[in-house]
Design a protein around this motif. Structure first.
Motif, PDB file in Angstrom:
ATOM      1  N   ASN A  40       0.826  -1.211   0.000  1.00  0.00           N
ATOM      2  CA  ASN A  40       0.000   0.000   0.000  1.00  0.00           C
ATOM      3  C   ASN A  40       0.859   1.261   0.000  1.00  0.00           C
ATOM      4  O   ASN A  40       0.657   2.171   0.807  1.00  0.00           O
ATOM      5  CB  ASN A  40      -0.955  -0.029   1.210  1.00  0.00           C
ATOM      6  CG  ASN A  40      -2.008   1.068   1.134  1.00  0.00           C
ATOM      7  OD1 ASN A  40      -2.372   1.526   0.058  1.00  0.00           O
ATOM      8  ND2 ASN A  40      -2.479   1.508   2.287  1.00  0.00           N
ATOM      9  N   ALA A  71       2.548   4.854  -1.286  1.00  0.00           N
ATOM     10  CA  ALA A  71       1.924   6.105  -1.718  1.00  0.00           C
ATOM     11  C   ALA A  71       1.998   6.274  -3.241  1.00  0.00           C
ATOM     12  O   ALA A  71       2.954   5.838  -3.879  1.00  0.00           O
ATOM     13  CB  ALA A  71       2.620   7.279  -1.034  1.00  0.00           C
ATOM     14  N   ARG A  94       6.476   0.244   9.253  1.00  0.00           N
ATOM     15  CA  ARG A  94       5.557   1.290   8.801  1.00  0.00           C
ATOM     16  C   ARG A  94       6.396   2.482   8.358  1.00  0.00           C
ATOM     17  O   ARG A  94       7.277   2.931   9.084  1.00  0.00           O
ATOM     18  CB  ARG A  94       4.623   1.672   9.942  1.00  0.00           C
ATOM     19  CG  ARG A  94       3.532   2.639   9.514  1.00  0.00           C
ATOM     20  CD  ARG A  94       2.425   2.774  10.560  1.00  0.00           C
ATOM     21  NE  ARG A  94       1.638   1.546  10.601  1.00  0.00           N
ATOM     22  CZ  ARG A  94       1.373   0.856  11.710  1.00  0.00           C
ATOM     23  NH1 ARG A  94       1.850   1.246  12.859  1.00  0.00           N
ATOM     24  NH2 ARG A  94       0.642  -0.228  11.672  1.00  0.00           N
ATOM     25  N   GLU A 143       1.884   9.441   3.637  1.00  0.00           N
ATOM     26  CA  GLU A 143       0.488   9.175   4.017  1.00  0.00           C
ATOM     27  C   GLU A 143       0.186   7.691   4.252  1.00  0.00           C
ATOM     28  O   GLU A 143      -0.708   7.353   5.006  1.00  0.00           O
ATOM     29  CB  GLU A 143      -0.489   9.784   3.000  1.00  0.00           C
ATOM     30  CG  GLU A 143      -0.299   9.377   1.559  1.00  0.00           C
ATOM     31  CD  GLU A 143       0.716  10.215   0.777  1.00  0.00           C
ATOM     32  OE1 GLU A 143       0.624  10.225  -0.443  1.00  0.00           O
ATOM     33  OE2 GLU A 143       1.618  10.839   1.384  1.00  0.00           O
ATOM     34  N   CYS A 144       0.920   6.787   3.616  1.00  0.00           N
ATOM     35  CA  CYS A 144       0.657   5.362   3.817  1.00  0.00           C
ATOM     36  C   CYS A 144       1.846   4.533   3.342  1.00  0.00           C
ATOM     37  O   CYS A 144       2.732   5.037   2.665  1.00  0.00           O
ATOM     38  CB  CYS A 144      -0.609   4.933   3.052  1.00  0.00           C
ATOM     39  SG  CYS A 144      -0.505   5.199   1.272  1.00  0.00           S
ATOM     40  N   GLU A 184       3.983   0.359   3.925  1.00  0.00           N
ATOM     41  CA  GLU A 184       4.834  -0.473   4.775  1.00  0.00           C
ATOM     42  C   GLU A 184       5.791  -1.229   3.866  1.00  0.00           C
ATOM     43  O   GLU A 184       5.524  -1.393   2.677  1.00  0.00           O
ATOM     44  CB  GLU A 184       3.998  -1.514   5.544  1.00  0.00           C
ATOM     45  CG  GLU A 184       3.073  -0.929   6.572  1.00  0.00           C
ATOM     46  CD  GLU A 184       2.278  -1.991   7.328  1.00  0.00           C
ATOM     47  OE1 GLU A 184       2.481  -3.205   7.085  1.00  0.00           O
ATOM     48  OE2 GLU A 184       1.463  -1.603   8.168  1.00  0.00           O
TER      49      GLU A 184
END
Length: 170
Positions: free
Chosen positions: A25, A27, A149, A154-155, A157
Motif C-alpha cells: 500500500n 503512496a 511502517r 500518508e501510507c 509499509e
C-alpha cells in the motif's frame, strides 16, 4: 611502506542479510501509481533495490548484505519513486534498531530446538515496526521477519526478513 587503512571487515561483528520482500500500500507519486525502489543505509554503507515499475505493492524479494560494525547504529530505509525527467520523489522512510536482534545473536543457541522464538519485538513510538515481530532460531541461524511502517508519508509499509551471518574468525 605498509598502508594503514583499516578494513571495515576487520572490526565487523558479522553480516546482516536483509531480504527486502515487498512494499504494501505504498503512496501514489505518479499518475495512479509509482515506480518504487528502496535505499538501505547503515553507517557509510548504502544499498539499493531494483525499481519496480507501476506498482503500489511491489515484490522485490531482493537480498542486500550489510557489514555490522557498530551495534548502536540503526538501519535506515528510504523508499523513492523513480522519475526519468525529475528528481525521484520520496515515498517515506523507516528505521530498524538492530540491538534486540544482536542480543539474540549473542546467545548460545546451538542445540536449541529449531523454530524456537528467542524474543519478540513489540511496536512502540521508538521503532517503525507495524506489528509484533519474532526473532527466531531456525536452520542454525537467527532470523526475524518484520513489517516496517513508513514515516513522513500518508501510507505504506515494507516487509523485511533479517538473517545473521557469522564471519569466520582467523
Amino acid at each position: 611502506m605498509a598502508d594503514n587503512k583499516v578494513n571495515p571487515i576487520d572490526n565487523a561483528m558479522g553480516l546482516l542479510r536483509l531480504r527486502v520482500v515487498r512494499g504494501i500500500n505504498l503512496a501514489i507519486r505518479d499518475v495512479k501509481s509509482s515506480d518504487p525502489y528502496v535505499v538501505v543505509r547503515l553507517g557509510k554503507q548504502k544499498l539499493k533495490t531494483r525499481i519496480i515499475k507501476k506498482s503500489l505493492n511491489p515484490e522485490w524479494n531482493e537480498d542486500l548484505t550489510l557489514c555490522v560494525t557498530d551495534p548502536n547504529e540503526s538501519i535506515k530505509f528510504f523508499v523513492y519513486d523513480h522519475d526519468v525527467f525529475s528528481l525521484d520523489d520520496k515515498m517515506g522512510d523507516a528505521e530498524f534498531d538492530i540491538k534486540p536482534f544482536l542480543e539474540a545473536v549473542k546467545m548460545n543457541l546451538q542445540g536449541v530446538p529449531d523454530g524456537i522464538v528467542v524474543t519478540k519485538v513489540k511496536p512502540d513510538r521508538e521503532n517503525c515496526i507495524a506489528e509484533e515481530s519474532s526473532i527466531v532460531w531456525k536452520d542454525g541461524k537467527v532470523t526475524q521477519n518484520m513489517f516496517l511502517r513508513l514515516r513522513n508519508v500518508e501510507c505504506g509499509e515494507i516487509e523485511l526478513q533479517v538473517q545473521w551471518i557469522d564471519l569466520p574468525r582467523s
